[in-house]
Design a protein around this motif. Structure first.
Motif, PDB file in Angstrom:
ATOM      1  N   LEU A 254       0.834  -1.211   0.000  1.00 64.65           N
ATOM      2  CA  LEU A 254       0.000   0.000   0.000  1.00 64.65           C
ATOM      3  C   LEU A 254       0.862   1.252   0.000  1.00 64.65           C
ATOM      4  CD1 LEU A 254      -2.770  -1.085   2.513  1.00 64.65           C
ATOM      5  CD2 LEU A 254      -3.163  -0.411   0.138  1.00 64.65           C
ATOM      6  N   GLN A 255       1.937   1.222   0.764  1.00 67.69           N
ATOM      7  CA  GLN A 255       2.820   2.387   0.821  1.00 67.69           C
ATOM      8  C   GLN A 255       3.502   2.622  -0.521  1.00 67.69           C
ATOM      9  OE1 GLN A 255       5.755   2.217   3.920  1.00 67.69           O
ATOM     10  NE2 GLN A 255       6.359   4.340   3.679  1.00 67.69           N
ATOM     11  N   ARG A 256       3.984   1.541  -1.140  1.00 64.37           N
ATOM     12  CA  ARG A 256       4.662   1.708  -2.438  1.00 64.37           C
ATOM     13  C   ARG A 256       3.689   2.148  -3.523  1.00 64.37           C
ATOM     14  NH1 ARG A 256       7.794  -2.889  -0.525  1.00 64.37           N
ATOM     15  NH2 ARG A 256       6.195  -4.321  -1.293  1.00 64.37           N
ATOM     16  N   LEU A 257       2.483   1.598  -3.498  1.00 71.70           N
ATOM     17  CA  LEU A 257       1.489   1.916  -4.520  1.00 71.70           C
ATOM     18  C   LEU A 257       0.832   3.273  -4.285  1.00 71.70           C
ATOM     19  CD1 LEU A 257      -0.176  -1.592  -4.778  1.00 71.70           C
ATOM     20  CD2 LEU A 257       1.110  -0.466  -6.611  1.00 71.70           C
ATOM     21  N   GLY A 258       0.806   3.707  -3.042  1.00 71.30           N
ATOM     22  CA  GLY A 258       0.187   4.995  -2.727  1.00 71.30           C
ATOM     23  C   GLY A 258      -1.319   4.993  -2.877  1.00 71.30           C
ATOM     24  N   VAL A 259      -1.950   3.849  -2.620  1.00 72.53           N
ATOM     25  CA  VAL A 259      -3.403   3.743  -2.725  1.00 72.53           C
ATOM     26  C   VAL A 259      -3.985   3.459  -1.344  1.00 72.53           C
ATOM     27  CG1 VAL A 259      -3.370   2.991  -5.128  1.00 72.53           C
ATOM     28  CG2 VAL A 259      -3.270   1.277  -3.306  1.00 72.53           C
ATOM     29  N   ASP A 260      -5.267   3.722  -1.195  1.00 70.70           N
ATOM     30  CA  ASP A 260      -5.926   3.483   0.089  1.00 70.70           C
ATOM     31  C   ASP A 260      -6.227   2.005   0.310  1.00 70.70           C
ATOM     32  OD1 ASP A 260      -5.946   6.216   0.696  1.00 70.70           O
ATOM     33  OD2 ASP A 260      -7.850   6.515  -0.360  1.00 70.70           O
ATOM     34  N   ALA A 261      -6.507   1.292  -0.779  1.00 68.86           N
ATOM     35  CA  ALA A 261      -6.819  -0.126  -0.687  1.00 68.86           C
ATOM     36  C   ALA A 261      -6.375  -0.823  -1.964  1.00 68.86           C
ATOM     37  CB  ALA A 261      -8.314  -0.352  -0.470  1.00 68.86           C
ATOM     38  N   ILE A 262      -5.929  -2.059  -1.836  1.00 71.69           N
ATOM     39  CA  ILE A 262      -5.551  -2.878  -2.985  1.00 71.69           C
ATOM     40  C   ILE A 262      -6.819  -3.525  -3.524  1.00 71.69           C
ATOM     41  CG2 ILE A 262      -4.266  -4.915  -3.724  1.00 71.69           C
ATOM     42  CD1 ILE A 262      -2.321  -4.251  -1.326  1.00 71.69           C
ATOM     43  N   ASP A 263      -7.071  -3.366  -4.812  1.00 73.13           N
ATOM     44  CA  ASP A 263      -8.317  -3.889  -5.386  1.00 73.13           C
ATOM     45  C   ASP A 263      -8.384  -5.407  -5.347  1.00 73.13           C
ATOM     46  OD1 ASP A 263      -9.480  -1.352  -6.221  1.00 73.13           O
ATOM     47  OD2 ASP A 263      -7.859  -1.273  -7.689  1.00 73.13           O
TER      48      ASP A 263
END
Length: 314
Positions: free
Chosen positions: A107-116
């Motif tokens: 999540l930190q690397r992707l910078g998203v709130d949730a992984i789909d």
């Protein structure tokens, strides 16, 4: 567009593979490939926390980092992100603690709130499956991921996962990700029927068999081939493998398209959403074409026949 299993994830019928990001495609090229894919209507991107730990000087997470940086600069991009846990050097296996720590790092690397879509990348014989299933369920309940999924699990383990999820009353997986292509149809005897029975989407990797099904590699000797995938592709260049390429050429000529597009369209005709990667922008057009090409019943029958009894080295 296609709904993945029982989820509300509405995706383009082909996923862009992120295994090349930061490996055979540098940051600039990865951005350009992503732009071309999304610009052509794509919205489904697949990566993993282990990509590309195998490359010299890499430690894993490079692909997710590049994808996250791209997302940060493309705020209007509406994409479905799939990633995986179990194989990163720092997060091996599927214990509850590992799954949560790995998800937080992704999540930190992707910078998203949730992984789909969050895959268990491989089976873990050292962790009880009940612990793993409960941990994925907790991630959904806590909002870290939207849907669990399974990669490289047997039909038996897939059925067991779903049974345990139902018994525990936690989120069930919505998709599986196995190896599947015209030179490796081994999942058709057990895993595909299990997926159909359980209502799971099938999102196969190695859709182009390490590049062999592009038609670019026709020698069993990878010497002189600049691509890092040449050795893998060369292993498929048997007599049977080359007969499959010849059949793909014939079908491609009939549709005025390329061999890779037909190989991907065959997988779509089998009811799957294939994954394919591109190390260069000019390769993206063929992937997009494969997501839109509808083969005739005769085309599918021809490719089925030539690949049904093939013995191809892996």
């Amino acid at each position: 567009m296609t709904l993945l299993g029982s989820s509300d994830l509405d995706v383009f019928p082909l996923s862009l593979g992120g295994n090349v990001f930061g490996w055979t495609a540098d940051r600039y090229t990865s951005f350009a490939v992503l732009d071309a894919f999304v610009g052509g209507g794509g919205n489904f991107v697949d990566t993993a926390d282990v990509y590309s730990a195998w490359a010299p000087g890499h430690s894993g997470g490079e692909s997710e980092t590049i994808l996250g940086e791209w997302l940060e600069t493309r705020t209007s991009a509406d994409v479905v992100i799939a990633t995986k846990v179990a194989s990163h050097p720092d997060f091996r296996g599927l214990s509850a603690a590992t799954i949560r720590a790995a998800a937080e790092a992704s999540l930190q690397r992707l910078g998203v709130d949730a992984i789909d879509l969050y895959y268990a990348h491989t089976e873990d014989p050292d962790t009880p499956l009940e612990e793993t299933v409960a941990a994925f369920g907790a991630l959904v309940a806590d909002g870290l991921i939207r849907y669990p999924a399974i990669s490289n699990h047997s039909a038996e383990k897939t059925r067991e996962w779903v049974r345990i999820a139902r018994d525990l009353g936690v989120a069930e997986p919505v998709a599986i990700q196995p190896r599947y292509n015209l030179v490796d149809r081994s999942i058709e005897s057990d895993l595909l029927p299990a997926a159909e029975e359980l209502g799971l989407a099938v999102v196969p990797y190695s859709a182009l068999a390490s590049g062999f099904l592009t038609g670019k590699y026709r020698s069993s000797d990878p010497a002189g081939q600049p691509s890092p995938r040449a050795k893998g592709a060369a292993s498929y260049a048997t007599e049977d493998g080359l007969r499959i390429i010849a059949a793909l050429e014939d079908v491609a000529a009939a549709h005025d398209t390329g061999i890779p597009s037909v190989a991907l369209a065959w997988l779509r005709a089998k009811g799957t959403v294939p994954i394919a990667s591109a190390s260069r922008v000019e390769q993206v057009e063929g992937l997009l074409a494969g997501a839109r090409l509808d083969l005739t019943a005769d085309d599918v029958a021809t490719l089925d026949a030539v690949s049904a009894t093939a013995t191809v080295a892996a």
